[in-house]
Write a protein that holds these residues in place. Sequence first.
Motif, PDB file in Angstrom:
ATOM      1  N   VAL A  13       0.858  -1.182   0.000  1.00 23.72           N
ATOM      2  CA  VAL A  13       0.000   0.000   0.000  1.00 23.72           C
ATOM      3  C   VAL A  13       0.892   1.229   0.000  1.00 23.72           C
ATOM      4  CG1 VAL A  13      -1.965  -1.103   1.115  1.00 23.72           C
ATOM      5  CG2 VAL A  13      -0.174  -0.079   2.526  1.00 23.72           C
ATOM      6  N   GLY A  14       0.367   2.332  -0.526  1.00 28.64           N
ATOM      7  CA  GLY A  14       1.134   3.564  -0.598  1.00 28.64           C
ATOM      8  C   GLY A  14       0.673   4.590   0.411  1.00 28.64           C
ATOM      9  N   ASP A  15       1.409   5.687   0.486  1.00 29.42           N
ATOM     10  CA  ASP A  15       1.007   6.798   1.338  1.00 29.42           C
ATOM     11  C   ASP A  15      -0.293   7.396   0.799  1.00 29.42           C
ATOM     12  OD1 ASP A  15       3.319   6.490   2.799  1.00 29.42           O
ATOM     13  OD2 ASP A  15       4.382   8.171   1.898  1.00 29.42           O
ATOM     14  N   GLY A  16      -1.045   7.994   1.670  1.00 26.69           N
ATOM     15  CA  GLY A  16      -2.225   8.712   1.207  1.00 26.69           C
ATOM     16  C   GLY A  16      -3.489   8.282   1.906  1.00 26.69           C
ATOM     17  N   LYS A  17      -4.023   7.127   1.540  1.00 25.96           N
ATOM     18  CA  LYS A  17      -5.311   6.713   2.086  1.00 25.96           C
ATOM     19  C   LYS A  17      -5.191   6.108   3.487  1.00 25.96           C
ATOM     20  CE  LYS A  17      -7.566   5.975  -2.357  1.00 25.96           C
ATOM     21  NZ  LYS A  17      -8.273   5.034  -3.231  1.00 25.96           N
ATOM     22  N   LEU A  18      -4.051   5.526   3.792  1.00 22.22           N
ATOM     23  CA  LEU A  18      -3.864   4.874   5.077  1.00 22.22           C
ATOM     24  C   LEU A  18      -2.941   5.702   5.968  1.00 22.22           C
ATOM     25  CD1 LEU A  18      -3.351   1.169   3.927  1.00 22.22           C
ATOM     26  CD2 LEU A  18      -5.459   2.263   4.675  1.00 22.22           C
ATOM     27  N   SER A  19      -3.005   5.458   7.256  1.00 17.68           N
ATOM     28  CA  SER A  19      -2.092   6.123   8.181  1.00 17.68           C
ATOM     29  C   SER A  19      -0.689   5.563   7.998  1.00 17.68           C
ATOM     30  CB  SER A  19      -2.542   5.905   9.620  1.00 17.68           C
ATOM     31  OG  SER A  19      -2.318   4.549  10.004  1.00 17.68           O
ATOM     32  N   ARG A  20       0.296   6.281   8.498  1.00 18.81           N
ATOM     33  CA  ARG A  20       1.678   5.794   8.382  1.00 18.81           C
ATOM     34  C   ARG A  20       1.858   4.482   9.124  1.00 18.81           C
ATOM     35  NH1 ARG A  20       4.717  10.562  11.833  1.00 18.81           N
ATOM     36  NH2 ARG A  20       3.739  10.131  13.822  1.00 18.81           N
ATOM     37  N   ALA A  21       1.134   4.298  10.245  1.00 20.78           N
ATOM     38  CA  ALA A  21       1.229   3.036  10.980  1.00 20.78           C
ATOM     39  C   ALA A  21       0.657   1.889  10.147  1.00 20.78           C
ATOM     40  CB  ALA A  21       0.491   3.145  12.311  1.00 20.78           C
ATOM     41  N   GLU A  22      -0.438   2.153   9.425  1.00 19.79           N
ATOM     42  CA  GLU A  22      -1.032   1.106   8.588  1.00 19.79           C
ATOM     43  C   GLU A  22      -0.130   0.766   7.408  1.00 19.79           C
ATOM     44  OE1 GLU A  22      -5.813   1.793   9.100  1.00 19.79           O
ATOM     45  OE2 GLU A  22      -4.666   3.328   8.028  1.00 19.79           O
ATOM     46  N   VAL A  23       0.513   1.768   6.823  1.00 21.64           N
ATOM     47  CA  VAL A  23       1.446   1.508   5.722  1.00 21.64           C
ATOM     48  C   VAL A  23       2.588   0.609   6.194  1.00 21.64           C
ATOM     49  CG1 VAL A  23       3.137   2.580   4.169  1.00 21.64           C
ATOM     50  CG2 VAL A  23       0.875   3.605   4.442  1.00 21.64           C
ATOM     51  N   MET A  24       3.160   0.918   7.346  1.00 21.74           N
ATOM     52  CA  MET A  24       4.238   0.090   7.879  1.00 21.74           C
ATOM     53  C   MET A  24       3.731  -1.310   8.220  1.00 21.74           C
ATOM     54  SD  MET A  24       7.488  -0.025   8.610  1.00 21.74           S
ATOM     55  CE  MET A  24       8.076   1.654   8.803  1.00 21.74           C
ATOM     56  N   HIS A  25       2.548  -1.397   8.797  1.00 23.40           N
ATOM     57  CA  HIS A  25       1.987  -2.690   9.206  1.00 23.40           C
ATOM     58  C   HIS A  25       1.791  -3.611   8.005  1.00 23.40           C
ATOM     59  CE1 HIS A  25      -0.068  -5.489  11.787  1.00 23.40           C
ATOM     60  NE2 HIS A  25      -1.189  -5.403  11.100  1.00 23.40           N
ATOM     61  N   VAL A  26       1.189  -3.082   6.939  1.00 20.41           N
ATOM     62  CA  VAL A  26       0.917  -3.908   5.767  1.00 20.41           C
ATOM     63  C   VAL A  26       2.199  -4.218   4.997  1.00 20.41           C
ATOM     64  CG1 VAL A  26      -0.237  -3.988   3.514  1.00 20.41           C
ATOM     65  CG2 VAL A  26      -1.458  -3.132   5.532  1.00 20.41           C
ATOM     66  N   ASN A  27       2.990  -3.191   4.703  1.00 18.89           N
ATOM     67  CA  ASN A  27       4.148  -3.369   3.823  1.00 18.89           C
ATOM     68  C   ASN A  27       5.299  -4.119   4.468  1.00 18.89           C
ATOM     69  OD1 ASN A  27       2.717  -1.966   1.932  1.00 18.89           O
ATOM     70  ND2 ASN A  27       4.023  -0.167   1.927  1.00 18.89           N
ATOM     71  N   ALA A  28       5.435  -4.030   5.786  1.00 19.25           N
ATOM     72  CA  ALA A  28       6.589  -4.647   6.439  1.00 19.25           C
ATOM     73  C   ALA A  28       6.211  -5.763   7.408  1.00 19.25           C
ATOM     74  CB  ALA A  28       7.410  -3.576   7.165  1.00 19.25           C
ATOM     75  N   PHE A  29       5.412  -5.440   8.418  1.00 17.28           N
ATOM     76  CA  PHE A  29       5.171  -6.419   9.483  1.00 17.28           C
ATOM     77  C   PHE A  29       4.319  -7.596   9.005  1.00 17.28           C
ATOM     78  CE2 PHE A  29       5.502  -2.456  12.294  1.00 17.28           C
ATOM     79  CZ  PHE A  29       6.886  -2.536  12.307  1.00 17.28           C
ATOM     80  N   LEU A  30       3.169  -7.319   8.410  1.00 16.75           N
ATOM     81  CA  LEU A  30       2.332  -8.416   7.924  1.00 16.75           C
ATOM     82  C   LEU A  30       3.023  -9.188   6.805  1.00 16.75           C
ATOM     83  CD1 LEU A  30      -1.294  -6.952   7.874  1.00 16.75           C
ATOM     84  CD2 LEU A  30      -0.469  -8.889   9.214  1.00 16.75           C
ATOM     85  N   ALA A  31       3.715  -8.477   5.928  1.00 26.39           N
ATOM     86  CA  ALA A  31       4.432  -9.143   4.838  1.00 26.39           C
ATOM     87  C   ALA A  31       5.459 -10.124   5.397  1.00 26.39           C
ATOM     88  CB  ALA A  31       5.115  -8.111   3.951  1.00 26.39           C
ATOM     89  N   SER A  32       6.247  -9.695   6.372  1.00 21.93           N
ATOM     90  CA  SER A  32       7.264 -10.570   6.957  1.00 21.93           C
ATOM     91  C   SER A  32       6.626 -11.761   7.664  1.00 21.93           C
ATOM     92  CB  SER A  32       8.141  -9.787   7.928  1.00 21.93           C
ATOM     93  OG  SER A  32       8.857  -8.782   7.239  1.00 21.93           O
ATOM     94  N   ASP A  33       5.515 -11.528   8.362  1.00 23.34           N
ATOM     95  CA  ASP A  33       4.825 -12.640   9.036  1.00 23.34           C
ATOM     96  C   ASP A  33       4.323 -13.661   8.017  1.00 23.34           C
ATOM     97  OD1 ASP A  33       5.252 -11.437  11.484  1.00 23.34           O
ATOM     98  OD2 ASP A  33       3.209 -10.650  11.670  1.00 23.34           O
ATOM     99  N   TYR A  34       3.725 -13.172   6.937  1.00 23.20           N
ATOM    100  CA  TYR A  34       3.223 -14.084   5.914  1.00 23.20           C
ATOM    101  C   TYR A  34       4.366 -14.860   5.256  1.00 23.20           C
ATOM    102  CZ  TYR A  34       1.302 -15.909   1.609  1.00 23.20           C
ATOM    103  OH  TYR A  34       0.956 -16.755   0.586  1.00 23.20           O
ATOM    104  N   LEU A  35       5.416 -14.165   4.870  1.00 18.98           N
ATOM    105  CA  LEU A  35       6.544 -14.828   4.201  1.00 18.98           C
ATOM    106  C   LEU A  35       7.228 -15.832   5.115  1.00 18.98           C
ATOM    107  CD1 LEU A  35       7.904 -11.675   2.368  1.00 18.98           C
ATOM    108  CD2 LEU A  35       6.799 -13.660   1.292  1.00 18.98           C
ATOM    109  N   ASN A  36       7.281 -15.546   6.397  1.00 11.15           N
ATOM    110  CA  ASN A  36       7.834 -16.493   7.354  1.00 11.15           C
ATOM    111  C   ASN A  36       6.990 -17.767   7.385  1.00 11.15           C
ATOM    112  OD1 ASN A  36       9.663 -17.241   9.569  1.00 11.15           O
ATOM    113  ND2 ASN A  36       7.863 -16.990  10.876  1.00 11.15           N
ATOM    114  N   ALA A  37       5.660 -17.620   7.387  1.00 17.67           N
ATOM    115  CA  ALA A  37       4.774 -18.781   7.395  1.00 17.67           C
ATOM    116  C   ALA A  37       4.943 -19.604   6.122  1.00 17.67           C
ATOM    117  CB  ALA A  37       3.317 -18.331   7.546  1.00 17.67           C
ATOM    118  N   VAL A  38       5.075 -18.930   4.978  1.00 19.29           N
ATOM    119  CA  VAL A  38       5.275 -19.639   3.711  1.00 19.29           C
ATOM    120  C   VAL A  38       6.606 -20.389   3.729  1.00 19.29           C
ATOM    121  CG1 VAL A  38       5.700 -19.341   1.234  1.00 19.29           C
ATOM    122  CG2 VAL A  38       3.829 -18.104   2.351  1.00 19.29           C
TER     123      VAL A  38
END
Length: 198
Positions: free
Chosen positions: A65-90
């Motif tokens: 997700v990009g800047d703009g529609k989401l908060s900075r915390a949501e951008v970090m959560h989706v692009n980094a934290f959730l991504a890393s959690d998902y890739l770790n599970a895979v």
Amino acid sequence: MKIGIVGIDSDIGLQVARLHRERGDVVIATSRNGLPDTRPMELVNPGSWWIPDHTVQRLYYNIAVGDGKLSRAEVMHVNAFLASDYLNAVARAAIPGMQIVVYTSEWGSISSVRNARALHYRMSKAALNMGVAALQHRHPHVRFLLLHPGLVRTKMLKGNFDVPVLTPVESAAQTLALLDGWDGSFAFLAADGRKLTW
């Protein structure tokens, strides 16, 4: 070859899928928008995560997700934290030699910052890059690649630029050509073959 694409809702994901199908590859794709012939998956809902089985040889991870529609915390959560959690599970479930190609951005390179454009997006991509580098150490049996697809004219890209902007078709073609020659070693690369700096 059997291919997985996580996040086919973007123009880039669609074109990568199209090129693989033209090659005769089997493509399994996820969509958060209910696109035809896809599996539903919402990254923010771990209960919906698709974990590829041992027959998938290459997985493209293509959610951001990009800047703009989401908060900075949501951008970090989706692009980094959730991504890393998902890739770790895979990666935990992956067989040796599985390729995981993670779409990131050259804007996540700390050493190449030239302006303050898309500040929080840049920060989230730098964090994603760090996460994937750490996962490569945690899961050495998996072949991770951080891939910048180029500056691509998608729905997320806003404004004008003084560097070339690719179409999704051009970006996808570069990506497959790069992967045809990839030796499987971990790297941070652009789809045009450039090695990117951290």
